[in-house]
Design an enzyme around this catalytic site. Structure first.
Site, PDB file in Angstrom:
ATOM      1  N   SER A 146      30.550  83.927  51.614  1.00  0.00           N
ATOM      2  CA  SER A 146      31.967  84.013  51.960  1.00  0.00           C
ATOM      3  C   SER A 146      32.284  83.150  53.167  1.00  0.00           C
ATOM      4  O   SER A 146      33.422  82.753  53.360  1.00  0.00           O
ATOM      5  CB  SER A 146      32.338  85.447  52.324  1.00  0.00           C
ATOM      6  N   HIS A 174      32.153  80.813  44.934  1.00  0.00           N
ATOM      7  CA  HIS A 174      32.546  82.025  45.661  1.00  0.00           C
ATOM      8  C   HIS A 174      33.382  82.911  44.747  1.00  0.00           C
ATOM      9  O   HIS A 174      34.568  82.636  44.514  1.00  0.00           O
ATOM     10  CB  HIS A 174      33.330  81.621  46.927  1.00  0.00           C
ATOM     11  N   GLU A 183      36.198  80.314  44.006  1.00  0.00           N
ATOM     12  CA  GLU A 183      36.300  79.096  44.802  1.00  0.00           C
ATOM     13  C   GLU A 183      35.058  78.242  44.531  1.00  0.00           C
ATOM     14  O   GLU A 183      33.933  78.739  44.621  1.00  0.00           O
ATOM     15  CB  GLU A 183      36.384  79.434  46.292  1.00  0.00           C
ATOM     16  N   ASN A 234      39.592  82.945  52.504  1.00  0.00           N
ATOM     17  CA  ASN A 234      39.328  83.655  53.763  1.00  0.00           C
ATOM     18  C   ASN A 234      39.971  82.965  54.963  1.00  0.00           C
ATOM     19  O   ASN A 234      40.331  83.616  55.935  1.00  0.00           O
ATOM     20  CB  ASN A 234      37.823  83.834  53.986  1.00  0.00           C
TER      21      ASN A 234
HETATM   22  N1  LIG Z   1      31.199  92.147  49.021  1.00  0.00           N
HETATM   23  C1  LIG Z   1      32.192  91.292  48.806  1.00  0.00           C
HETATM   24  O1  LIG Z   1      33.373  91.681  48.681  1.00  0.00           O
HETATM   25  C2  LIG Z   1      31.897  89.819  48.703  1.00  0.00           C
HETATM   26  C3  LIG Z   1      32.878  88.954  48.173  1.00  0.00           C
HETATM   27  C4  LIG Z   1      32.590  87.588  48.022  1.00  0.00           C
HETATM   28  C5  LIG Z   1      31.354  87.097  48.422  1.00  0.00           C
HETATM   29  N2  LIG Z   1      30.409  87.945  48.948  1.00  0.00           N
HETATM   30  C6  LIG Z   1      29.109  87.391  49.339  1.00  0.00           C
HETATM   31  O2  LIG Z   1      28.155  87.705  48.319  1.00  0.00           O
HETATM   32  C7  LIG Z   1      26.849  87.814  48.905  1.00  0.00           C
HETATM   33  C8  LIG Z   1      26.235  89.151  48.544  1.00  0.00           C
HETATM   34  O3  LIG Z   1      27.091  90.177  48.982  1.00  0.00           O
HETATM   35  P1  LIG Z   1      27.045  91.647  48.357  1.00  0.00           P
HETATM   36  O4  LIG Z   1      28.278  92.327  48.837  1.00  0.00           O
HETATM   37  O5  LIG Z   1      26.761  91.575  46.903  1.00  0.00           O
HETATM   38  O6  LIG Z   1      25.773  92.238  49.134  1.00  0.00           O
HETATM   39  P2  LIG Z   1      24.765  93.386  48.668  1.00  0.00           P
HETATM   40  O7  LIG Z   1      24.098  93.857  49.916  1.00  0.00           O
HETATM   41  O8  LIG Z   1      25.451  94.368  47.781  1.00  0.00           O
HETATM   42  O9  LIG Z   1      23.707  92.602  47.779  1.00  0.00           O
HETATM   43  C9  LIG Z   1      22.777  91.691  48.286  1.00  0.00           C
HETATM   44  C10 LIG Z   1      21.497  91.851  47.475  1.00  0.00           C
HETATM   45  O10 LIG Z   1      20.626  90.769  47.743  1.00  0.00           O
HETATM   46  C11 LIG Z   1      19.321  91.256  47.669  1.00  0.00           C
HETATM   47  N3  LIG Z   1      18.393  90.308  48.287  1.00  0.00           N
HETATM   48  C12 LIG Z   1      18.169  90.064  49.603  1.00  0.00           C
HETATM   49  N4  LIG Z   1      17.228  89.106  49.738  1.00  0.00           N
HETATM   50  C13 LIG Z   1      16.874  88.724  48.475  1.00  0.00           C
HETATM   51  C14 LIG Z   1      15.948  87.786  47.947  1.00  0.00           C
HETATM   52  N5  LIG Z   1      15.213  87.033  48.745  1.00  0.00           N
HETATM   53  N6  LIG Z   1      15.842  87.657  46.596  1.00  0.00           N
HETATM   54  C15 LIG Z   1      16.587  88.424  45.773  1.00  0.00           C
HETATM   55  N7  LIG Z   1      17.469  89.340  46.218  1.00  0.00           N
HETATM   56  C16 LIG Z   1      17.614  89.493  47.560  1.00  0.00           C
HETATM   57  C17 LIG Z   1      19.387  92.609  48.347  1.00  0.00           C
HETATM   58  O11 LIG Z   1      18.269  93.414  47.986  1.00  0.00           O
HETATM   59  C18 LIG Z   1      20.726  93.149  47.819  1.00  0.00           C
HETATM   60  O12 LIG Z   1      20.559  93.903  46.624  1.00  0.00           O
HETATM   61  C19 LIG Z   1      27.054  87.590  50.409  1.00  0.00           C
HETATM   62  O13 LIG Z   1      26.812  86.249  50.693  1.00  0.00           O
HETATM   63  C20 LIG Z   1      28.523  87.944  50.623  1.00  0.00           C
HETATM   64  O14 LIG Z   1      29.091  87.313  51.735  1.00  0.00           O
HETATM   65  C21 LIG Z   1      30.657  89.304  49.085  1.00  0.00           C
END
Ligand SMILES: NC(=O)c1ccc[n+]([C@@H]2O[C@H](COP(=O)([O-])OP(=O)(O)OC[C@H]3O[C@@H](n4cnc5c(N)ncnc54)[C@H](O)[C@@H]3O)[C@@H](O)[C@H]2O)c1
Length: 286
Positions: A119, A140, A152, A190
């Protein structure tokens, strides 16, 4: 290069949605997590999303089975070597993402495209840690991924224009609406949305309106307060403009674990029905 197999690294909140929409669009999907438990949990989310669709009559049981049959889960990074496009969806931390990209770089074919769902982190910085910087983009997605049309597509100064086009076409092939952006922190959404959210909190702090009135005036979305705080810090670091700085109230709320709906409490107490505004956040002690 035709994209047939998509690798999704990290199957948390966003990764499970991304894996699902890729499988629904007909791609073979290989999902990687760090442990069997997390893998099972992530794949379970997809299963239950589709099961609800079947219950509501929106999806047939055959379609559900077909989508699930395209998904493969693994904890081994080596399994990602078969993928044409790798989407990194791990925790929002540059070190973690750097390590993931370096490991993928060693495991995948040189022509495979790498994408990050970040993000707020720099696509350029991630690209530069690989030996294929011209084949790295941002994809994104927005939460909840199966329902949100927007994606995005982000280009760094190092991205090959043909790869940018392929990534845009891929987003379209998922039935999404791609918005193309360059690698400036916050991208399009964002960059505009976060200052808006912070202004809403400042308005509350300044007594412009009550929680309910501000909420009713401006329809809020589902970004967690912890995510908002994290992105705001990074944007502030980048731009040094006060409007990107997280208000102290937001910092205290994140410290207190008041992350919003997903935590059960934020500006509202979601345990109450209907959710009750947390007026104590801004009330002076009696
Ligand atoms: N939550 C939102 O609303 C949102 C929206 C857009 C983008 N994002 C982005 O998406 C990404 C993930 O966010 P999320 O909310 O899904 O987080 P989350 O914590 O729900 O999921 C992240 C996952 O990645 C896993 N992980 C960590 N290291 C790893 C590795 N080396 N190999 C495989 N898996 C691994 C973790 O175990 C976890 O299950 C971030 O970069 C976040 O900024 C989030």
């Amino acid at each position: 290069m035709a994209i047939r197999t998509v690798g999704v690294v990290g199957v948390g909140l966003m990764g499970s949605g991304i894996a699902q929409v890729c499988a629904e669009a007909g791609y073979r999907v290989v999902v990687r997590e760090v442990s069997d438990d997390l893998l099972e949990k992530g794949l379970g989310k997809i299963e239950s999303f589709l099961a609800k669709g079947v219950e509501k009559g929106k999806v047939t049981a055959e379609r559900k089975a077909e989508v699930l049959s395209r998904l493969e889960g693994t904890t081994e990074l080596g399994r990602m070597g078969q993928c044409d496009l790798l989407i990194e969806v791990v925790t929002e931390n540059i070190e973690t993402k750097r390590q993931v990209f370096q490991a993928l770089d060693a495991a995948c074919r040189p022509e495979a495209i790498f994408a990050s769902n970040t993000s707020s982190l720099s696509i350029t910085e991630m690209a530069a840690t690989t030996k294929r910087p011209s084949r790295v983009v941002g994809l994104h997605f927005f939460n909840p991924v199966p329902l949100m049309k927007l994606v995005e597509v982000v280009r760094s100064p190092l991205t090959d224009p043909a790869v940018f086009e392929e990534a845009t076409a891929f987003a379209k092939s998922l039935g999404k609406t791609p918005v193309r952006a360059s690698d400036k922190t916050g991208f399009v959404v964002n960059r505009l949305l976060v200052p808006y959210l912070l202004d809403a909190i400042r308005a509350l702090e300044e007594g412009v309106g009550s929680i309910v009135d501000i909420d009713e005036g401006m329809r809020l979305d589902f970004v967690g307060l912890d995510t908002t705080y994290f992105i705001a810090n990074i944007m502030f670091e980048e731009f040094r403009e006060k409007r990107f700085a997280p208000p102290p109230l937001l910092k205290r709320m994140v410290q207190a674990g008041l992350h919003g709906r997903k935590a059960g409490k934020g500006f509202y107490d979601y345990a109450q029905e209907p959710p009750r505004p947390m007026n104590s956040l801004v009330q002076a002690p009696a």
